[in-house]
Scaffold this motif. Structure first.
Motif, mmCIF file in Angstrom:
data_model
loop_
_atom_site.group_PDB
_atom_site.id
_atom_site.type_symbol
_atom_site.label_atom_id
_atom_site.label_comp_id
_atom_site.label_asym_id
_atom_site.label_seq_id
_atom_site.Cartn_x
_atom_site.Cartn_y
_atom_site.Cartn_z
ATOM 1 N N PHE A 145 71.132 52.298 -22.925
ATOM 2 C CA PHE A 145 71.292 50.945 -22.403
ATOM 3 C C PHE A 145 69.935 50.328 -22.092
ATOM 4 O O PHE A 145 69.839 49.401 -21.294
ATOM 5 N N ALA A 146 68.894 50.841 -22.741
ATOM 6 C CA ALA A 146 67.537 50.357 -22.457
ATOM 7 C C ALA A 146 67.352 48.897 -22.832
ATOM 8 O O ALA A 146 66.563 48.185 -22.202
ATOM 9 N N LYS A 147 68.041 48.419 -23.874
ATOM 10 C CA LYS A 147 67.881 47.042 -24.338
ATOM 11 C C LYS A 147 68.880 46.092 -23.696
ATOM 12 O O LYS A 147 68.892 44.901 -24.020
ATOM 13 N N TRP A 148 69.731 46.595 -22.842
ATOM 14 C CA TRP A 148 70.708 45.738 -22.158
ATOM 15 C C TRP A 148 70.020 45.037 -20.982
ATOM 16 O O TRP A 148 68.978 45.476 -20.504
ATOM 17 N N PRO A 149 70.611 43.938 -20.505
ATOM 18 C CA PRO A 149 70.100 43.351 -19.258
ATOM 19 C C PRO A 149 70.100 44.403 -18.156
ATOM 20 O O PRO A 149 71.024 45.215 -18.051
ATOM 21 N N LEU A 150 69.068 44.363 -17.337
ATOM 22 C CA LEU A 150 68.831 45.452 -16.394
ATOM 23 C C LEU A 150 70.028 45.729 -15.497
ATOM 24 O O LEU A 150 70.461 46.878 -15.337
ATOM 25 N N LEU A 151 70.617 44.681 -14.927
ATOM 26 C CA LEU A 151 71.715 44.878 -13.986
ATOM 27 C C LEU A 151 72.949 45.431 -14.679
ATOM 28 O O LEU A 151 73.515 46.438 -14.261
ATOM 29 N N ILE A 152 73.349 44.795 -15.793
ATOM 30 C CA ILE A 152 74.560 45.227 -16.487
ATOM 31 C C ILE A 152 74.371 46.609 -17.104
ATOM 32 O O ILE A 152 75.222 47.495 -16.976
ATOM 33 N N GLY A 153 73.237 46.815 -17.775
ATOM 34 C CA GLY A 153 72.989 48.109 -18.401
ATOM 35 C C GLY A 153 72.928 49.233 -17.395
ATOM 36 O O GLY A 153 73.480 50.323 -17.616
ATOM 37 N N GLY A 154 72.264 48.985 -16.267
ATOM 38 C CA GLY A 154 72.189 50.018 -15.236
ATOM 39 C C GLY A 154 73.544 50.360 -14.658
ATOM 40 O O GLY A 154 73.876 51.531 -14.437
ATOM 41 N N GLU A 155 74.361 49.318 -14.424
ATOM 42 C CA GLU A 155 75.688 49.563 -13.858
ATOM 43 C C GLU A 155 76.584 50.332 -14.816
ATOM 44 O O GLU A 155 77.299 51.250 -14.425
ATOM 45 N N ILE A 156 76.544 49.946 -16.101
ATOM 46 C CA ILE A 156 77.374 50.650 -17.076
ATOM 47 C C ILE A 156 76.918 52.098 -17.213
ATOM 48 O O ILE A 156 77.739 53.021 -17.271
ATOM 49 N N ALA A 157 75.616 52.320 -17.253
ATOM 50 C CA ALA A 157 75.094 53.680 -17.387
ATOM 51 C C ALA A 157 75.519 54.551 -16.201
ATOM 52 O O ALA A 157 75.946 55.692 -16.373
ATOM 53 N N ILE A 158 75.384 53.989 -15.003
ATOM 54 C CA ILE A 158 75.739 54.761 -13.815
ATOM 55 C C ILE A 158 77.243 55.017 -13.763
ATOM 56 O O ILE A 158 77.699 56.121 -13.444
ATOM 57 N N PHE A 212 87.319 54.154 -15.661
ATOM 58 C CA PHE A 212 86.020 53.515 -15.899
ATOM 59 C C PHE A 212 86.096 52.018 -15.641
ATOM 60 O O PHE A 212 85.261 51.449 -14.939
ATOM 61 N N ALA A 213 87.119 51.368 -16.214
ATOM 62 C CA ALA A 213 87.255 49.919 -16.041
ATOM 63 C C ALA A 213 87.449 49.564 -14.575
ATOM 64 O O ALA A 213 86.869 48.589 -14.073
ATOM 65 N N ALA A 214 88.262 50.349 -13.868
ATOM 66 C CA ALA A 214 88.522 50.071 -12.458
ATOM 67 C C ALA A 214 87.248 50.182 -11.640
ATOM 68 O O ALA A 214 86.958 49.335 -10.780
ATOM 69 N N ASN A 215 86.467 51.232 -11.884
ATOM 70 C CA ASN A 215 85.220 51.405 -11.134
ATOM 71 C C ASN A 215 84.207 50.318 -11.476
ATOM 72 O O ASN A 215 83.518 49.807 -10.595
ATOM 73 N N PHE A 216 84.123 49.960 -12.762
ATOM 74 C CA PHE A 216 83.119 48.975 -13.168
ATOM 75 C C PHE A 216 83.428 47.595 -12.595
ATOM 76 O O PHE A 216 82.515 46.849 -12.219
ATOM 77 N N VAL A 217 84.711 47.247 -12.500
ATOM 78 C CA VAL A 217 85.089 45.912 -12.037
ATOM 79 C C VAL A 217 85.185 45.849 -10.517
ATOM 80 O O VAL A 217 84.658 44.924 -9.878
ATOM 81 N N LEU A 218 85.841 46.831 -9.901
ATOM 82 C CA LEU A 218 86.179 46.729 -8.491
ATOM 83 C C LEU A 218 85.070 47.212 -7.559
ATOM 84 O O LEU A 218 84.910 46.668 -6.465
ATOM 85 N N VAL A 219 84.318 48.230 -7.966
ATOM 86 C CA VAL A 219 83.289 48.758 -7.062
ATOM 87 C C VAL A 219 82.231 47.712 -6.728
ATOM 88 O O VAL A 219 81.868 47.535 -5.562
ATOM 89 N N PRO A 220 81.692 46.939 -7.702
ATOM 90 C CA PRO A 220 80.729 45.888 -7.329
ATOM 91 C C PRO A 220 81.346 44.828 -6.427
ATOM 92 O O PRO A 220 80.718 44.369 -5.481
ATOM 93 N N LEU A 221 82.584 44.440 -6.743
ATOM 94 C CA LEU A 221 83.253 43.417 -5.929
ATOM 95 C C LEU A 221 83.385 43.882 -4.485
ATOM 96 O O LEU A 221 83.079 43.141 -3.542
ATOM 97 N N ILE A 222 83.826 45.113 -4.311
ATOM 98 C CA ILE A 222 84.060 45.619 -2.960
ATOM 99 C C ILE A 222 82.740 45.810 -2.220
ATOM 100 O O ILE A 222 82.615 45.464 -1.037
ATOM 101 N N THR A 223 81.729 46.339 -2.928
ATOM 102 C CA THR A 223 80.473 46.655 -2.242
ATOM 103 C C THR A 223 79.607 45.436 -1.983
ATOM 104 O O THR A 223 79.056 45.277 -0.902
ATOM 105 N N TYR A 224 79.485 44.564 -2.975
ATOM 106 C CA TYR A 224 78.615 43.398 -2.820
ATOM 107 C C TYR A 224 79.209 42.327 -1.916
ATOM 108 O O TYR A 224 78.479 41.592 -1.255
ATOM 109 N N VAL A 225 80.557 42.232 -1.903
ATOM 110 C CA VAL A 225 81.174 41.103 -1.206
ATOM 111 C C VAL A 225 82.067 41.566 -0.055
ATOM 112 O O VAL A 225 81.855 41.179 1.097
ATOM 113 N N VAL A 226 83.066 42.390 -0.353
ATOM 114 C CA VAL A 226 84.078 42.723 0.654
ATOM 115 C C VAL A 226 83.481 43.539 1.797
ATOM 116 O O VAL A 226 83.730 43.243 2.978
ATOM 117 N N LEU A 227 82.703 44.562 1.475
ATOM 118 C CA LEU A 227 82.124 45.411 2.519
ATOM 119 C C LEU A 227 81.215 44.620 3.464
ATOM 120 O O LEU A 227 81.378 44.707 4.688
#
Length: 870
Positions: free
Chosen positions: A368-381, A405-420
């Motif tokens: 994911f080196a050529k992906w946008p940093l935020l999206i590529g890093g999140e998908i890799a992790i 995978f889909a659940a973690n990729f979509v919901l974890v950022p939402l919960i951590t960045y906003v809800v928490l």
């Protein structure tokens, strides 16, 4: 000792083959030997001293009335008609003949000083005692009257062993008290060893109240308490199960994610206040233990807290910040404090997943080196976390959702960045301004509703959930080795295709994105906490080889090996040409799993937990009561690799046979449901059949003469119920179900098994009369065939009730082996002594689930082998 000797002999061989320096081998051997001896010393001293204090044997101590003095050592949980807490016993004595008195005077022997932890269960007598129990707090000095009981051992093979679990908590006894009057608080000093924890409990309670005031709905408040404070007692069980199925429970368990958010927020605020970097690191390092304590100090948050403190200390001193070294030191400190952490699922998952991310992320990052940093890093992790956590998930929970995978990729950022953050700020503001807290809580509630809807929607289709049988540690190790090999050669291949300058750019440290929500990823934690741009040193730094022809072969073999390991882990282990009948220990009820030689699975009945908490007793109902289907049968089916039940046979509609099947139909695919052709007017029964219809399960009514061949060489002949009078209005509704129980004969591998449900003696007599005068008629051939009279194994009807299993019945069938499915210490007097006598009279070997636990009978070429759990 044998294991230690084996390791000692293997180490020199490893050193020679792998050319490891002798000094490193010796240090590793010393570390493992020291750890092993530390474990052995700790386990040897982990014994109960209560029998010695009371001068009685362990066998006589069971249910003995005693009086104990000591401290409440944990939070007091009041749930329905039970108050539960841990107690540090400092003195204990045997009670005299007036032990049933509510007073604490007289009849008590000499108290013996002791220091031992027990779990206390006090059954509350009336609803008003709930308020009284709510006034009990950690650190209270108490006197308690009741009886001691040993924790229950596992009743089924592979089942949860409460006794072993409490042994790892250094607890050996349950203290049972009746009514709030069995506990008396004593006057004591304000200061004791539990004072700090008491204050912490009070603070957690106040924060929880502020959360409730901010979030109007108890459902949302309970969810946010789990998310922010780690308080899971008030989390809706259905919501928790849905999160579990999608692999999202790490969100609700306070762990590295929360510590990273907490530390990063503090560092940011201190930076705004223009506090120096060194001072900021010191302040945060000191405050982290307070946060760990406030959130419950589970193994995962302790691990994250220790790692954060070590990392912050290293950052302040300008020392090397090696993630694997910090992780290893954290594990060492925790195991030195308590070696039983090694058996904790939370500890294992936390450390293995974090270590896996440190090792595998450098291998995954180039993709994911050529992906946008935020999206590529999140998908890799996210991908790495799923791949690393997968074997431990199926090892312990026996299921994995393809939508994880889909659940973690979509919901974890939402919960951590906003809800928490919203929930935390709303809770804090609610201390000063309740309306302001509600204003901030409103958007969080809307996002929570969206989260709950998405989770429920993703769980609607069972096709995405795969069931995995329990595997071995060797399988887990092989999986990790094969995965590393694949990623290693894939990274080597990718790097070989790039120009030299691209490779150099890739190997140069690239700042990882700072998505604090990936709490399982230690690299993200350090990016958030230490502001470091250095990639954690992992095994991936060795992936620098040139690509050649041998590399193609290595990659292909690695892929084949990995897929093969997955197939081996998924396929249910067979037992040759052997059939097996497993009489599960489900308490006072029936549940039998039949596995044919060709791997077909048939479940006969599903047990059931009786619910008496209705009407005036509704207050006794607990938030998440034990349910035999959800808590016993479904986990056992998953552990044994039952991907699908080819049939569920419900002998009759009584709750102790049908109640647990609701959870089975909810979580296990079922092809067909066979029942006795009658209905009951009970709501759980109607719900069960509605579920079967909605899931398109085929329904069949059993009748005398009906046959079914699950596979070649296996036949089930139904001999009861007898034909009922035709009813044009539909299936008859029968309140009394025992008389119409399904009875059948299973013929498998040259052995015969008779199943009888809860047939009464009247039904037995009618059936014997029918068998004597009307031989069965097969549909496949125009001939009559008499039902065989002698069976090898009989399931005794109605748990050994005196109203079943007559002399005539036994004389007809003459079973060689009899199995009685019955609950220990049941109030019905099952099995009846007369029934046991009649079985002995026909020389039938008796096996009982109440005293022997699960009974497994294997059949192979006409020979039977029996084993039982206890």
């Amino acid at each position: 000792m044998l294991l230690w000797a084996g390791v000692t002999l293997i180490f020199p061989l490893m050193a020679l083959l792998m050319k490891i320096p002798v000094r490193h081998v010796v240090l590793l051997w010393l570390a493992l030997s020291g750890g092993g001896f530390h474990w052995a010393w700790h386990d040897t001293h982990n014994v109960s001293h209560i029998p010695d204090a009371l001068h009685v044997s362990v066998s006589k101590l069971e249910d003995m009335p005693v009086q104990a003095s000591g401290f409440i050592a944990s939070e007091v949980q009041v749930d329905g008609d039970r108050a539960q807490f841990e107690m540090r016993v400092t003195a204990i004595s045997n009670m005299g003949s007036d032990s049933q008195s509510d007073t604490f005077q007289g009849g008590v022997g000499k108290s013996e000083a002791i220091s031992e932890q027990v779990i206390v269960h006090i059954k509350l007598a009336v609803e008003q005692e709930q308020q009284l129990a709510a006034g009990w707090h950690r650190g209270d000095v108490i006197q308690l009257r009741g009886s001691l009981k040993a924790p229950a051992k596992a009743g089924n093979f592979g089942g949860f062993d409460y006794n072993e679990y409490l042994h790892t908590q250094e607890i050996h006894w349950l203290f049972k008290g009746n009514g709030a009057a069995s506990l008396q608080k004593q006057q004591a000093s304000q200061w004791n060893r539990y004072t700090l924890f008491r204050w912490n409990d009070q603070l957690r309670e106040q924060l929880g109240q502020r959360m409730e005031s901010a979030f109007g709905s108890l459902h949302h408040a309970g969810y946010m308490k789990g998310l922010v404070l780690g308080v899971t007692d008030e989390l809706d069980p259905a919501t928790y199960n849905e999160f579990t199925q999608l692999g999202l429970t790490h969100i609700l368990a306070i762990s590295g994610m929360h510590v990273a958010v907490y530390a990063a927020t503090l560092l940011y605020l201190l930076k705004l206040l223009r506090v120096s970097r060194e001072t900021s690191l010191t302040v945060v390092m000191v405050l982290i233990p307070a946060y760990v304590l406030l959130t419950g100090a589970s193994p995962s948050v302790v691990r994250a807290g220790i790692m954060a403190m070590i990392g912050l200390f290293a950052a302040r001193r300008g020392m090397l910040k090696d993630g694997l070294s910090i992780l290893s030191v954290s594990a060492l400190l925790m195991l030195l404090w308590n070696p039983y952490y090694l058996l904790s699922v939370s500890f294992q998952l936390s450390f293995l997943v974090t270590a896996g991310l440190l090792i595998y992320m450098p291998l995954m990052k180039p993709f994911f080196a050529k992906w946008p940093l935020l999206i590529g890093g999140e998908i890799a992790i996210t991908i790495t976390a799923q791949l690393v956590s997968f074997p431990m998930t199926v090892f312990y929970f026996n299921q994995f959702s393809l939508l994880s995978f889909a659940a973690n990729f979509v919901l974890v950022p939402l919960i951590t960045y906003v809800v928490l953050p919203l929930g935390t700020v709303a809770m804090g503001i609610a201390f000063l301004w309740e309306d302001g807290g509600r204003i901030l809580a409103w958007p969080a509630e809307q996002l929570n509703e969206l989260t709950f809807w998405l989770v429920k929607w993703m769980n609607m289709d069972d096709a995405y959930v795969s069931i995995w049988p329990s595997s071995s540690i060797l399988w887990v190790i092989a999986y990790y080795a094969a995965l590393y090999s694949i990623l290693y050669w894939l990274k080597t291949w990718m790097i070989s295709r790039r120009r030299t300058e691209e490779f150099a750019s890739l190997c140069t440290s690239v700042p990882m994105p700072s998505p604090i929500h990936t709490g399982l990823a230690a690299s993200a934690e350090w990016a958030a906490i230490l502001k470091t741009e250095r990639e954690p040193e992992g095994a991936g730094k060795f992936a620098r080889r040139q690509w050649n022809g041998y590399s193609h072969l290595a990659l292909a073999l690695s892929g084949i090996a990995w897929l093969g390991i997955l197939c081996i882990g998924y396929i249910t282990p067979g037992d040759g040409n052997t059939g097996m009948v497993q009489y599960l220990d489900v308490g006072q009820g029936d549940s039998i799993l039949i596995t044919t030689p060709n791997g077909k699975h048939i479940l006969v009945d599903g047990g059931g937990t009786m619910d008496f908490t209705t009407g005036k007793n509704a207050w006794r109902k607990r938030k998440d009561p034990y349910e035999v289907g959800e808590d016993t049968i479904v986990p056992l089916l998953k552990q044994r690799g039952v991907h699908r039940l080819d049939a569920v046979i419900l002998t009759h509609g009584d709750h102790d046979h049908a109640g647990g099947l609701q959870a089975v139909l909810d979580q296990i695919p079922v092809s067909s449901l066979v029942f006795n052709g009658t209905l009951t007017d009970k709501a759980p029964f109607r719900k069960l059949f509605n579920t079967a219809v909605n899931k398109q399960v085929k329904l069949y009514g059993a009748y005398y003469g009906m046959e079914w061949r699950p596979d070649q060489g296996t036949k089930i002949s139904f001999i009861h119920p007898l034909p009922l009078q035709e009813d044009e209005t539909g299936l008859p509704v029968m309140k009394e179900q025992n008389h119409y129980s399904v009875a059948m004969i299973l013929e498998m591998e040259g052995a015969s098994f008779l199943f009888t449900g809860d047939m009464d003696d009247a039904a037995e007599s009618l059936l014997l009369l029918e068998l004597a005068h009307s031989p069965s008629h097969t549909e496949a051939k125009e001939e009559t065939v008499a039902v065989r009279r002698v069976v090898d194994v009989m399931k005794i009807a109605h748990h050994g009730s005196k109203h079943s299993t007559s002399e005539e019945w036994l004389s007809y069938w003459r079973p060689k082996v009899s199995v009685i499915s019955v609950g220990a210490s049941n109030t019905y007097g099952h099995p009846n002594e007369a029934v046991l006598g009649r079985l002995s009279a026909v020389d039938s070997a008796i096996y009982r689930t109440d005293t022997m636990g699960e009974v497994q009978i294997r059949a192979h070429q006409g020979r039977l082998s029996v084993r039982h759990k206890k």
